[in-house]
Design a protein around this motif. Sequence first.
Motif, PDB file in Angstrom:
ATOM      1  N   ARG A 278      40.513  37.789  37.465  1.00  0.00           N
ATOM      2  CA  ARG A 278      38.715  36.698  37.494  1.00  0.00           C
ATOM      3  C   ARG A 278      39.424  34.614  37.312  1.00  0.00           C
ATOM      4  NH1 ARG A 278      33.832  37.698  39.840  1.00  0.00           N
ATOM      5  NH2 ARG A 278      32.176  36.238  39.191  1.00  0.00           N
ATOM      6  N   GLU A 279      39.708  34.799  36.073  1.00  0.00           N
ATOM      7  CA  GLU A 279      39.546  33.608  35.251  1.00  0.00           C
ATOM      8  C   GLU A 279      40.692  32.427  36.761  1.00  0.00           C
ATOM      9  OE1 GLU A 279      39.232  36.012  33.028  1.00  0.00           O
ATOM     10  OE2 GLU A 279      36.674  35.754  33.007  1.00  0.00           O
ATOM     11  N   GLU A 280      41.695  33.255  36.810  1.00  0.00           N
ATOM     12  CA  GLU A 280      42.627  33.061  37.257  1.00  0.00           C
ATOM     13  C   GLU A 280      42.265  32.216  38.752  1.00  0.00           C
ATOM     14  OE1 GLU A 280      46.961  34.153  36.344  1.00  0.00           O
ATOM     15  OE2 GLU A 280      45.673  36.022  36.182  1.00  0.00           O
ATOM     16  N   VAL A 281      41.718  33.763  39.357  1.00  0.00           N
ATOM     17  CA  VAL A 281      41.206  33.748  40.606  1.00  0.00           C
ATOM     18  C   VAL A 281      40.419  32.075  40.564  1.00  0.00           C
ATOM     19  CG1 VAL A 281      40.306  34.662  42.415  1.00  0.00           C
ATOM     20  CG2 VAL A 281      42.018  35.908  41.450  1.00  0.00           C
ATOM     21  N   LEU A 282      38.840  32.388  39.412  1.00  0.00           N
ATOM     22  CA  LEU A 282      38.046  30.906  40.129  1.00  0.00           C
ATOM     23  C   LEU A 282      38.982  30.004  39.757  1.00  0.00           C
ATOM     24  CD1 LEU A 282      35.202  33.448  38.404  1.00  0.00           C
ATOM     25  CD2 LEU A 282      35.038  32.787  40.649  1.00  0.00           C
ATOM     26  N   ARG A 283      39.854  29.498  39.103  1.00  0.00           N
ATOM     27  CA  ARG A 283      40.748  28.833  38.854  1.00  0.00           C
ATOM     28  C   ARG A 283      41.132  28.359  40.327  1.00  0.00           C
ATOM     29  NH1 ARG A 283      41.584  30.401  33.611  1.00  0.00           N
ATOM     30  NH2 ARG A 283      43.924  30.522  34.204  1.00  0.00           N
ATOM     31  N   LEU A 284      42.088  29.395  40.986  1.00  0.00           N
ATOM     32  CA  LEU A 284      42.240  28.880  42.095  1.00  0.00           C
ATOM     33  C   LEU A 284      41.060  28.104  42.872  1.00  0.00           C
ATOM     34  CD1 LEU A 284      45.135  28.881  44.160  1.00  0.00           C
ATOM     35  CD2 LEU A 284      44.593  31.292  43.793  1.00  0.00           C
TER      36      LEU A 284
ATOM     37  N   ASP B 174      43.063  38.429  49.523  1.00  0.00           N
ATOM     38  CA  ASP B 174      42.535  39.743  49.910  1.00  0.00           C
ATOM     39  C   ASP B 174      42.832  41.321  48.610  1.00  0.00           C
ATOM     40  OD1 ASP B 174      43.869  42.178  50.574  1.00  0.00           O
ATOM     41  OD2 ASP B 174      45.400  41.060  51.560  1.00  0.00           O
ATOM     42  N   GLU B 175      41.299  41.211  48.333  1.00  0.00           N
ATOM     43  CA  GLU B 175      41.544  42.255  47.504  1.00  0.00           C
ATOM     44  C   GLU B 175      41.477  43.844  48.107  1.00  0.00           C
ATOM     45  OE1 GLU B 175      38.270  40.029  44.186  1.00  0.00           O
ATOM     46  OE2 GLU B 175      37.446  41.711  45.623  1.00  0.00           O
ATOM     47  N   ALA B 176      42.539  44.163  48.950  1.00  0.00           N
ATOM     48  CA  ALA B 176      42.680  45.258  49.176  1.00  0.00           C
ATOM     49  C   ALA B 176      43.047  46.650  48.430  1.00  0.00           C
ATOM     50  CB  ALA B 176      43.608  45.240  50.643  1.00  0.00           C
ATOM     51  N   PHE B 177      43.927  46.329  47.602  1.00  0.00           N
ATOM     52  CA  PHE B 177      44.151  47.393  46.353  1.00  0.00           C
ATOM     53  C   PHE B 177      43.206  47.695  45.640  1.00  0.00           C
ATOM     54  CE2 PHE B 177      47.720  47.109  49.305  1.00  0.00           C
ATOM     55  CZ  PHE B 177      47.856  48.446  49.282  1.00  0.00           C
ATOM     56  N   ILE B 178      42.049  46.415  44.554  1.00  0.00           N
ATOM     57  CA  ILE B 178      41.662  45.605  43.851  1.00  0.00           C
ATOM     58  C   ILE B 178      41.240  47.231  43.095  1.00  0.00           C
ATOM     59  CG2 ILE B 178      39.649  44.930  44.005  1.00  0.00           C
ATOM     60  CD1 ILE B 178      40.111  42.899  42.104  1.00  0.00           C
TER      61      ILE B 178
ATOM     62  N   PRO C 290      38.678  46.576  39.219  1.00  0.00           N
ATOM     63  CA  PRO C 290      37.996  45.881  39.826  1.00  0.00           C
ATOM     64  C   PRO C 290      37.173  45.008  38.946  1.00  0.00           C
ATOM     65  CG  PRO C 290      37.589  48.056  39.874  1.00  0.00           C
ATOM     66  CD  PRO C 290      38.536  48.098  39.133  1.00  0.00           C
ATOM     67  N   ARG C 291      36.855  44.767  37.582  1.00  0.00           N
ATOM     68  CA  ARG C 291      36.521  44.060  37.280  1.00  0.00           C
ATOM     69  C   ARG C 291      37.005  42.699  36.745  1.00  0.00           C
ATOM     70  NH1 ARG C 291      37.562  47.214  31.379  1.00  0.00           N
ATOM     71  NH2 ARG C 291      39.928  46.506  32.670  1.00  0.00           N
ATOM     72  N   GLN C 292      38.422  42.272  37.460  1.00  0.00           N
ATOM     73  CA  GLN C 292      39.069  41.117  37.752  1.00  0.00           C
ATOM     74  C   GLN C 292      38.748  40.370  39.711  1.00  0.00           C
ATOM     75  OE1 GLN C 292      39.444  40.156  35.301  1.00  0.00           O
ATOM     76  NE2 GLN C 292      39.734  42.278  34.633  1.00  0.00           N
ATOM     77  N   SER C 293      37.513  41.556  40.540  1.00  0.00           N
ATOM     78  CA  SER C 293      37.166  40.938  41.323  1.00  0.00           C
ATOM     79  C   SER C 293      36.495  40.126  41.580  1.00  0.00           C
ATOM     80  CB  SER C 293      36.332  41.701  42.585  1.00  0.00           C
ATOM     81  OG  SER C 293      35.914  42.074  43.485  1.00  0.00           O
ATOM     82  N   VAL C 294      36.278  38.931  42.792  1.00  0.00           N
ATOM     83  CA  VAL C 294      35.227  38.283  42.766  1.00  0.00           C
ATOM     84  C   VAL C 294      34.155  38.539  43.492  1.00  0.00           C
ATOM     85  CG1 VAL C 294      36.290  36.413  41.826  1.00  0.00           C
ATOM     86  CG2 VAL C 294      36.593  36.147  43.794  1.00  0.00           C
ATOM     87  N   VAL C 295      34.592  39.612  44.272  1.00  0.00           N
ATOM     88  CA  VAL C 295      33.317  39.760  45.564  1.00  0.00           C
ATOM     89  C   VAL C 295      31.619  39.801  45.301  1.00  0.00           C
ATOM     90  CG1 VAL C 295      32.444  41.957  44.330  1.00  0.00           C
ATOM     91  CG2 VAL C 295      33.035  42.007  46.496  1.00  0.00           C
ATOM     92  N   ASP C 296      31.095  38.545  44.322  1.00  0.00           N
ATOM     93  CA  ASP C 296      30.111  38.884  44.047  1.00  0.00           C
ATOM     94  C   ASP C 296      30.309  38.173  43.616  1.00  0.00           C
ATOM     95  OD1 ASP C 296      31.386  38.362  41.006  1.00  0.00           O
ATOM     96  OD2 ASP C 296      29.960  38.492  40.325  1.00  0.00           O
ATOM     97  N   VAL C 297      31.625  36.432  44.318  1.00  0.00           N
ATOM     98  CA  VAL C 297      30.826  35.110  44.311  1.00  0.00           C
ATOM     99  C   VAL C 297      31.299  34.509  45.458  1.00  0.00           C
ATOM    100  CG1 VAL C 297      32.622  32.686  43.888  1.00  0.00           C
ATOM    101  CG2 VAL C 297      32.336  34.755  42.453  1.00  0.00           C
ATOM    102  N   ARG C 298      29.647  33.582  45.426  1.00  0.00           N
ATOM    103  CA  ARG C 298      29.728  33.188  47.210  1.00  0.00           C
ATOM    104  C   ARG C 298      30.052  31.775  46.921  1.00  0.00           C
ATOM    105  NH1 ARG C 298      25.103  37.012  46.391  1.00  0.00           N
ATOM    106  NH2 ARG C 298      24.190  38.431  48.055  1.00  0.00           N
ATOM    107  N   HIS C 299      30.583  31.436  48.046  1.00  0.00           N
ATOM    108  CA  HIS C 299      31.245  29.709  47.315  1.00  0.00           C
ATOM    109  C   HIS C 299      31.596  29.808  49.559  1.00  0.00           C
ATOM    110  CE1 HIS C 299      33.912  26.272  47.024  1.00  0.00           C
ATOM    111  NE2 HIS C 299      33.349  26.883  45.544  1.00  0.00           N
TER     112      HIS C 299
END
Length: 332
Positions: free
Chosen positions: A145-151, A165-169, A174-183
């Motif tokens: 999740r931290e890597e994705v947020l930096r990207l 694309d989180e088709a397989f997460i 799922p703890r690495q998902s950023v589905v809760d992030v609004r940006h």
Amino acid sequence: MRDNLPERMEHGGRVRWHRTREQGRLLDFSANVNPYPPEIPWNPDPSALYDYPDDRYEALKEEIGRAFGRGTDEIAVGNGSVELIRAFCSAVLGRGDAACIVPPTFAEYEMAVRLAGARCTPKEAGAAVRFLCNPNNPTGRLCSREEVLRLLSGTAARGSYLFLDEAFIELADPRQSVVDVRHENLFLLRSLTKSFAVPGIRFGYAFGTPELIARVETVRLPWTVNTFAEAFAIEAFRHYDLLRASRERIAREREWLSAGLESLCLTYEPPSANYILIEIPLPAELLVERLLSRGILVRDCRSFGLPCHIRVAVRTREENRQLIEALEACLP
């Protein structure tokens, strides 16, 4: 007439075509679907076929919103994830734009970019969109999740979108998902059909800001989610928490299958989801044909630019055992 259309991309999951030709039972390791899907109490009503679907899909989006804590105006739905990939590219890319795609990854990103009149590049500088598949298909690499947020922070600073694309997460972590992030620079794609093992109904969904979702929904063809798919999806999201048991069973089988590959002295990418990318000591097409003769269908990875690799799904213990036995018999 356009004479510069790209060629159609190759995909796994062609088991129905092979079955008609081979006239026999096949184990399909080419499609990455959940081998332990939750049981969903779904009884389709034939009378639903007499009416058009609600093209705003309000009831469906309300269920998705409840599952993820998002508003209905932040959700797009489509006939599989590929429709939403193409709708997004049509909505945000144009001729002269560039999209950053780092191979090997899902081929439909490139197809959608080129159909939108844009071009692909492995460099982030100057790109209007950065594509990231997490976990990646076919390698299985899972970014934290931290890597994705930096990207996301980097793409936003350049004024670019991050297409995630989180088709397989859901079958990975799922703890690495950023589905809760609004940006405003984030478009996040999901696929219900892989997690619930119903690829035949074709259903994908995505999250973004209301402004971005409105653009994507404008581009999307009307009524593409049929009433049976909509009814199944509504019921699936009501039982979304049952996927936890699937992840736990997949993790155990992934460990067993990985040990079996090691016993054959095969090198593979560290897996995180329900599939494994394997390096093989011969051209992929030869091993694919040998395995097919034994009733095993695997993913030939030449279309990913990997001529000596195959990708296999993680299936049940007995099916995984059959795969290891077939590989042992077919490898040089």
